[in-house]
Design an enzyme around this catalytic site. Sequence first.
Site, short mmCIF file in Angstrom:
data_model
loop_
_atom_site.label_atom_id
_atom_site.label_comp_id
_atom_site.label_asym_id
_atom_site.label_seq_id
_atom_site.Cartn_x
_atom_site.Cartn_y
_atom_site.Cartn_z
N VAL A 1 -1.81 -1.17 -0.82
CA VAL A 1 -0.55 -1.90 -0.70
C VAL A 1 -0.40 -3.00 -1.77
O VAL A 1 0.70 -3.49 -2.03
CB VAL A 1 -0.45 -2.44 0.76
N TYR B 1 -12.54 -5.67 8.91
CA TYR B 1 -11.63 -4.80 8.16
C TYR B 1 -10.69 -5.62 7.27
O TYR B 1 -10.44 -5.27 6.12
CB TYR B 1 -10.83 -3.93 9.16
N LYS C 1 -10.82 2.19 1.58
CA LYS C 1 -11.08 3.14 2.68
C LYS C 1 -12.01 4.29 2.30
O LYS C 1 -12.96 4.59 3.03
CB LYS C 1 -9.77 3.66 3.26
N TYR D 1 -1.12 8.99 2.09
CA TYR D 1 -0.36 8.89 3.33
C TYR D 1 0.57 10.09 3.50
O TYR D 1 0.16 11.22 3.22
CB TYR D 1 0.43 7.56 3.37
N SER E 1 -6.15 -0.73 0.79
CA SER E 1 -6.55 0.58 1.33
C SER E 1 -7.41 1.41 0.39
O SER E 1 -7.94 2.44 0.82
CB SER E 1 -5.30 1.38 1.69
N1 GLN Z 1 -4.32 -4.58 4.67
C1 GLN Z 1 -3.38 -3.53 4.80
C2 GLN Z 1 -3.28 -3.11 6.25
O1 GLN Z 1 -4.30 -2.89 6.86
C3 GLN Z 1 -3.81 -2.37 3.97
C4 GLN Z 1 -2.84 -1.25 4.03
C5 GLN Z 1 -2.65 -0.53 2.73
O2 GLN Z 1 -3.17 -0.89 1.68
N2 GLN Z 1 -1.83 0.47 2.79
O3 GLN Z 1 -2.20 -3.00 6.79
#
Ligand code: GLN
Length: 390
Positions: A258, A188, A66, A240, A63
């Site tokens: 993550v 993605y 992003k 988040y 993430s």
């Molecule tokens: N690949 C993970 C997802 O899309 C990324 C989420 C994250 O890093 N929080 O669920």
Amino acid sequence: MDPIVRMLETVLDDVRGRDAGGVADYIPSLAAADPERLAFAVVGPRGRVTSVGDDDVEFTIQSVSKPFVLALALEELGRDAVLARVGVEPSGEPFNAISLEAGTGRPANPMVNAGAIVTSSLLGEGDEFSRAETIVAGLSRFAGRTLTVDEEVYRGESETGHRNRALAYLTRSHDIIRGDVPTVVETYFRQCSVLVTVRDLAVMGATLAFGGVNPVTGERVVREDVARDVVSVMASCGMYDYSGEWLLRVGLPAKSGVSGALLAIAPSQFGVATFSPRLDRHGNSVRGIQILERMSGEFGMHVFEPHEAIAAPGIRIDRSEGRVVVHLGGELAFSGAERMIGVLSDLADGAVTDDTILVDGSELARAHPAALELLRRQLEVHGGRLHFLD
Ligand code: GLN
């Protein structure tokens, strides 16, 4: 030993023994991550990268991609076109929630999965490989080196990513996502699977901290207004459903991933990145949060605490026969102009009647036009005795 290296190592040593949290386990390659990995890097204004711990270990960006993909979309399409498809309101919900605006179906923001998938859909053309290539090339410019996709993590993401597919189809039903859903979702997943080190992330963050210019390569990657927009969204939505408390405690725009990555931006000062795979219940790195909390506290980096420089442009006064020259340096904004007006009035009152006062703004590192205008108005108050050079 370099004092910055020593300071970073002391901070790492302090958190090393803490073992709260668990690694992400939704795909085998993330579940297999060594939970003890720990790395920390900072990149300052002159592009010096300082890092400690497991700083050459690669992990997937997840993430943390992003904000950079948002930056690429804003750069290419402009703010209005991007905001038409994705909002900028904190969702207060977990990263993979169905955070869609009632009525429009716009995802709450580009830092949760639904919004990130939509932002990702705005870039590139053709199949997932060519779309992902456009994105990876953009991320590489932020990092200052050519990044690649971890194919095994990508396969894992693709095999397990049904919730992300569902989110994408929901945005499709509102005509928000651009292009064919399966292609966009695979793009993605490839974006999330880009390999980086903690040093790469710190350079990427520094590029946002310094207004879109990569301080290592010197390349302008995005416009200054784009960098500012992205950093704003990171401040309100980057952690988040912990974003509010994070802003209060640490006070730095940030983004977590993550894989255990955490990136924080100290505007005009540093890009800071940490890597430690154990996550808390929000999906944020436990030790990463501890490191940033300490760093921000000790160095007064919280963006909302008083920072002197802006209220105090550098002022140096030279006097010689019949002439007073006021040299300005640093940044001239509203508070600095207000202060300067006081200084100029005092000088004009105290000066011998026919002294000329010259204000030299030619060495200002940054001057806001409205602040310069205030100084010019002050010149009128003092008639022909005050002159301005810029
Ligand atoms: N690949 C993970 C997802 O899309 C990324 C989420 C994250 O890093 N929080 O669920």
